[in-house]
Motif scaffolding. Structure first.
Motif, PDB file in Angstrom:
ATOM      1  N   HIS A  57      -0.323   3.918  -2.790  1.00 16.74           N
ATOM      2  CA  HIS A  57      -1.505   4.183  -1.951  1.00 16.74           C
ATOM      3  C   HIS A  57      -2.798   3.880  -2.702  1.00 16.74           C
ATOM      4  N   CYS A 117      -5.156   5.093   6.569  1.00 19.19           N
ATOM      5  CA  CYS A 117      -4.180   5.804   5.753  1.00 19.19           C
ATOM      6  C   CYS A 117      -4.869   6.929   4.969  1.00 19.19           C
ATOM      7  N   GLN A 132      -4.047  10.871   5.201  1.00 19.04           N
ATOM      8  CA  GLN A 132      -3.648  11.676   4.035  1.00 19.04           C
ATOM      9  C   GLN A 132      -4.554  12.880   3.872  1.00 19.04           C
ATOM     10  N   HIS A 152       0.826  -1.210   0.000  1.00 24.51           N
ATOM     11  CA  HIS A 152       0.000   0.000   0.000  1.00 24.51           C
ATOM     12  C   HIS A 152       0.866   1.269   0.000  1.00 24.51           C
TER      13      HIS A 152
HETATM   14 ZN    ZN Z   1      -2.579   5.241   1.707  1.00 25.71          ZN
END
Ligand code: ZN
Length: 256
Positions: A67, A97, A101, A62
């Motif tokens: 990502h 995640c 972000q 990932h």
């Molecule tokens: Zn990510």
């Protein structure tokens, strides 16, 4: 793997279920393998991973591989390792995640578009939150010595200005034509510019004028206005006088 270690593995209900499930678990030397039905009549073998290696695989598939979204990340991982409940682990990991972000993006926008351009404010008001975004903004504010005020959970109307502006913004977005309204996210800045160029009833001055000491130049202005442009010197000398008068006027009107 010794019989004893194997017994340890099988104490885990998830593995016990797998073990009894048509021999899907294969014990070979130090490694436990899991047989996966990858496609019809196509079996693949992948090793069963302990938590430490699960994390390594998650990061590799990932963080270090673009990502990608949940399904794509899961696809990459499922051919490379196995652990019970891995679908949920992947969803959780990618979800966290994504939230991180997004929080970093919002923090960057606040720093680059507001603090760096206009200087840090005395105080930043945000809604109640113990989430990631909230703690990141808190760190940003600490770094700039900005007082981070929060609206109380019991009195969200403490964020009145913001609530009112959101209603106004919604009203303006509704006036977009059908095609533009479907992509309203792309029109927020132009709608905000329209709002900033006209005075609300409470102050009598456009928000743009209050911030910059002059009216905003609009796209059609060169065509419709024939007047002379001010020189920088004229503008600077007028600015301080205007500002003094405007803010006096605003506080008088606002106090009504
Ligand atoms: Zn990510």
């Amino acid at each position: 793997m010794t019989e004893c270690e194997k017994d340890d593995w099988l104490k885990d209900a998830n593995f016990r279920k797998l073990y009894s499930d048509k021999g899907r678990l294969i014990f070979q030397d130090d490694i436990v393998w899991h047989r996966m039905n990858a496609m019809v009549n196509l079996w693949r073998i992948r090793s069963v991973l302990p938590p430490k290696l699960q994390n390594l695989l998650l990061r590799a598939c990932h963080d270090q591989f673009g990502h990608q979204r949940r399904n794509r990340t899961f696809y990459l991982i499922k051919f490379r390792g196995y652990w019970p409940g891995m679908r949920a682990t992947v969803e959780n990991y990618v979800g966290q995640c994504e939230r991180y972000q997004k929080a970093v993006t919002v923090g960057k926008i606040i720093k680059e578009q507001i603090f760096d351009k206009f200087g840090a404010p005395e105080r930043l008001l945000s809604d109640q939150g113990k989430n990631l975004l909230s703690s990141l903004i808190k760190q940003l504010c600490n770094g700039y010595g900005v007082d981070k005020a929060r609206t109380s959970a019991y009195h969200p109307q403490g964020n009145g200005c913001c609530e009112i502006f959101n209603r106004t913004l919604h009203g303006l977005l509704v006036t977009l034509d059908d095609i533009a309204r479907k992509k309203w996210q792309e029109h927020v800045s132009e709608v905000v510019a329209q709002y900033n160029s006209t005075p609300p009833a409470t102050t009598g001055y456009s928000p743009f004028h209050l911030l910059f000491g002059r009216e905003a130049k609009l796209p059609r202005d060169p065509i419709v206005i024939n007047g002379q442009e001010e020189t920088p010197d004229e503008w600077v000398s007028e600015l301080s006088e205007r500002n003094a008068n405007d803010h006096l006027g605003v506080s008088e009107k606002g106090g009504k």
